[in-house]
Write an enzyme that holds these catalytic residues in place. Structure first.
Site, short mmCIF file in Angstrom:
data_model
loop_
_atom_site.label_atom_id
_atom_site.label_comp_id
_atom_site.label_asym_id
_atom_site.label_seq_id
_atom_site.Cartn_x
_atom_site.Cartn_y
_atom_site.Cartn_z
N GLY A 14 0.70 -1.25 -0.03
CA GLY A 14 0.23 0.14 -0.11
C GLY A 14 0.97 1.24 0.11
O GLY A 14 0.78 2.05 -0.97
N ILE A 15 1.86 1.43 0.99
CA ILE A 15 2.54 2.74 1.03
C ILE A 15 3.58 2.53 0.02
O ILE A 15 3.66 3.42 -0.48
CB ILE A 15 2.98 2.66 2.34
N ALA A 88 9.64 -1.98 3.52
CA ALA A 88 9.10 -3.40 3.68
C ALA A 88 8.75 -3.40 5.21
O ALA A 88 9.50 -3.64 5.93
CB ALA A 88 10.04 -4.56 2.83
N GLY A 89 7.64 -4.30 5.32
CA GLY A 89 7.39 -4.32 6.62
C GLY A 89 6.10 -5.27 6.76
O GLY A 89 5.31 -5.43 5.78
N THR A 91 3.10 -7.36 10.10
CA THR A 91 2.84 -7.23 11.45
C THR A 91 2.33 -8.86 11.85
O THR A 91 2.16 -9.69 10.83
CB THR A 91 1.68 -6.63 11.50
N GLY A 148 -0.52 -5.32 21.72
CA GLY A 148 -0.35 -6.28 20.75
C GLY A 148 0.58 -6.03 19.88
O GLY A 148 0.87 -7.03 19.02
N TYR A 152 6.45 -5.70 16.84
CA TYR A 152 6.49 -4.29 15.65
C TYR A 152 7.02 -3.11 16.19
O TYR A 152 8.13 -2.43 15.64
CB TYR A 152 5.15 -4.26 15.23
N TYR A 184 -1.81 5.50 11.40
CA TYR A 184 -2.77 4.67 10.58
C TYR A 184 -3.13 4.92 9.20
O TYR A 184 -4.04 5.97 9.11
CB TYR A 184 -3.90 4.41 11.55
N1 CAA Z 1 -5.34 -1.03 25.88
C1 CAA Z 1 -5.94 -1.63 26.88
N2 CAA Z 1 -6.42 -2.70 26.81
C2 CAA Z 1 -6.63 -3.26 25.71
C3 CAA Z 1 -6.23 -2.61 24.37
C4 CAA Z 1 -5.73 -1.32 24.74
N3 CAA Z 1 -5.28 -0.75 23.75
N4 CAA Z 1 -6.60 -3.16 23.45
C5 CAA Z 1 -7.35 -4.31 23.72
N5 CAA Z 1 -7.52 -4.29 24.96
C6 CAA Z 1 -7.72 -5.16 25.93
C7 CAA Z 1 -9.39 -5.57 25.66
O1 CAA Z 1 -10.24 -4.63 26.19
C8 CAA Z 1 -9.52 -7.22 26.15
O2 CAA Z 1 -9.94 -6.89 27.35
P1 CAA Z 1 -10.95 -8.04 28.29
O3 CAA Z 1 -10.51 -9.26 27.89
O4 CAA Z 1 -10.95 -7.45 29.60
O5 CAA Z 1 -12.13 -7.66 27.67
C9 CAA Z 1 -8.25 -7.49 26.08
O6 CAA Z 1 -7.16 -6.74 25.86
C10 CAA Z 1 -8.06 -8.58 24.89
O7 CAA Z 1 -8.57 -7.85 23.75
P2 CAA Z 1 -8.65 -8.43 22.40
O8 CAA Z 1 -10.04 -9.20 22.48
O9 CAA Z 1 -8.51 -7.41 21.34
O10 CAA Z 1 -7.50 -9.55 22.36
P3 CAA Z 1 -7.04 -10.37 21.36
O11 CAA Z 1 -6.16 -11.41 21.81
O12 CAA Z 1 -8.26 -11.18 20.37
O13 CAA Z 1 -6.46 -9.36 20.21
C11 CAA Z 1 -4.93 -8.03 19.67
C12 CAA Z 1 -5.32 -8.81 20.69
C13 CAA Z 1 -4.29 -8.68 18.43
C14 CAA Z 1 -3.76 -6.83 19.97
C15 CAA Z 1 -6.00 -7.04 18.90
O14 CAA Z 1 -6.46 -6.09 19.87
C16 CAA Z 1 -5.32 -5.81 17.73
O15 CAA Z 1 -5.33 -6.43 16.69
N6 CAA Z 1 -5.32 -4.85 18.07
C17 CAA Z 1 -4.61 -3.68 17.35
C18 CAA Z 1 -3.21 -3.58 17.17
C19 CAA Z 1 -2.71 -2.49 16.36
O16 CAA Z 1 -2.98 -1.37 16.41
N7 CAA Z 1 -2.15 -3.11 15.24
C20 CAA Z 1 -1.84 -2.01 14.20
C21 CAA Z 1 -1.56 -2.82 12.98
S1 CAA Z 1 -1.49 -1.75 11.56
C22 CAA Z 1 0.09 -1.25 11.67
O17 CAA Z 1 0.96 -1.92 12.43
C23 CAA Z 1 0.46 -0.22 10.79
C24 CAA Z 1 1.07 1.02 11.56
O18 CAA Z 1 2.32 1.42 11.62
C25 CAA Z 1 0.27 1.87 12.44
#
Ligand code: CAA
Length: 246
Positions: A14-15, A88-89, A91, A148, A152, A184
């Protein structure tokens, strides 16, 4: 602007696509690497149809030998690499207490070790020629951390540590080294984040929307002209105001 040879890793993404197009539109000779032959050839044809001639070199940036092969092939097709964009990157998002060794290693190898693998074969030529641009595409999440993304965020923060060291070592030789830290952006990588989670993230962006790949390509192009030669070791945030470090 002087036409240069630019190698953008991960250019078919994409980027990366937006960076390739912007640099080509500015008159540079642009190349990227690829791993999947069919996907890359289709992408190259799409670029041609849009008026952009982008060279391709096969190889995986996470392998030192393949990275050297990519540089060799690009130099054979276009000449010495003058601009390197380490874009290149991948997640492998998961909370750290569940993270498997391969999820850690794949992200560190592709996002961070690749920067060594790709830059090492081009830096000596840039030093000899007394001109170069090395630009890391890091991330807002390397600056602020992200639930999460311990793997990364560690890789992306490491990329900027590399930038500020390489910048010092090469400043006297006409080479600038900078980082762009996107927030994002509306790419497949971000769209793979579960919708509910993504909506919560977008709600935290002051501009109220995801960024576009072109907005990152613009930030990259800022570092290239000779007018930008005083700017080295910078980390340019392009994140819609989501994180404002200073
Ligand atoms: N802060 C605090 N708590 C959080 C949280 C946060 N940011 N995100 C999730 N939680 C909590 C949830 O509320 C949940 O709590 P409960 O169990 O008490 O309800 C618990 O953590 C588990 O959350 P999930 O159900 O989401 O857990 P999961 O294991 O299914 O998924 C995860 C975890 C994979 C990290 C998922 O939350 C996720 O995909 N998060 C987004 C991560 C992200 O932003 N990635 C960026 C990708 S794009 C990129 O990387 C490009 C770039 O450079 C910006």
């Amino acid at each position: 602007m002087t036409a240069r040879v630019a190698l953008v890793t991960g250019g078919t993404g994409g980027i990366g696509t937006a960076i390739c197009k912007r640099l080509a539109a500015q008159g540079h000779k642009v190349a990227t690497n690829y791993r999947n032959e069919d996907k890359a050839r289709a992408w190259q044809q799409q670029m041609r149809d849009a008026g952009f001639d982008i060279a391709l070199a096969k190889g995986d940036v996470s392998s030192p030998a393949e990275a050297a092969g990519i540089v060799g092939e690009v130099e054979r097709q276009l000449g010495p690499v003058e601009i390197l964009v380490n874009n290149a990157g991948i997640t492998r998002d998961t909370t750290f207490h569940k993270m498997r060794p391969e999820q850690w290693m794949e992200v560190i190898n592709t996002n961070l070790n690749s920067v060594y693998n790709m830059t090492r074969p081009v830096i000596e030529g840039m030093r000899e020629r007394r001109w170069g641009r090395v630009i890391q595409i890091a991330s807002i999440n390397g600056q602020k951390g992200q639930y999460g993304q311990a793997n990364y965020a560690a890789a992306k923060a490491g990329m900027h540590g590399f930038t500020i060291s390489l910048a010092q070592e090469n400043a006297r030789l006409g080479i600038t080294v900078n980082t762009v830290s996107p927030g994002y952006i509306g790419t497949d990588m971000v769209m793979a984040v579960p919708e509910e989670v993504r909506n919560k993230i977008v709600a935290q962006i002051p501009t109220g929307r995801l960024g576009s790949p072109d907005e990152i390509a613009y930030a990259v192009s800022f570092f290239i002209p000779d007018e930008a030669s005083w700017i080295t070791g910078a980390n340019l945030s392009a994140n819609g105001g989501q994180y404002m470090g200073w």
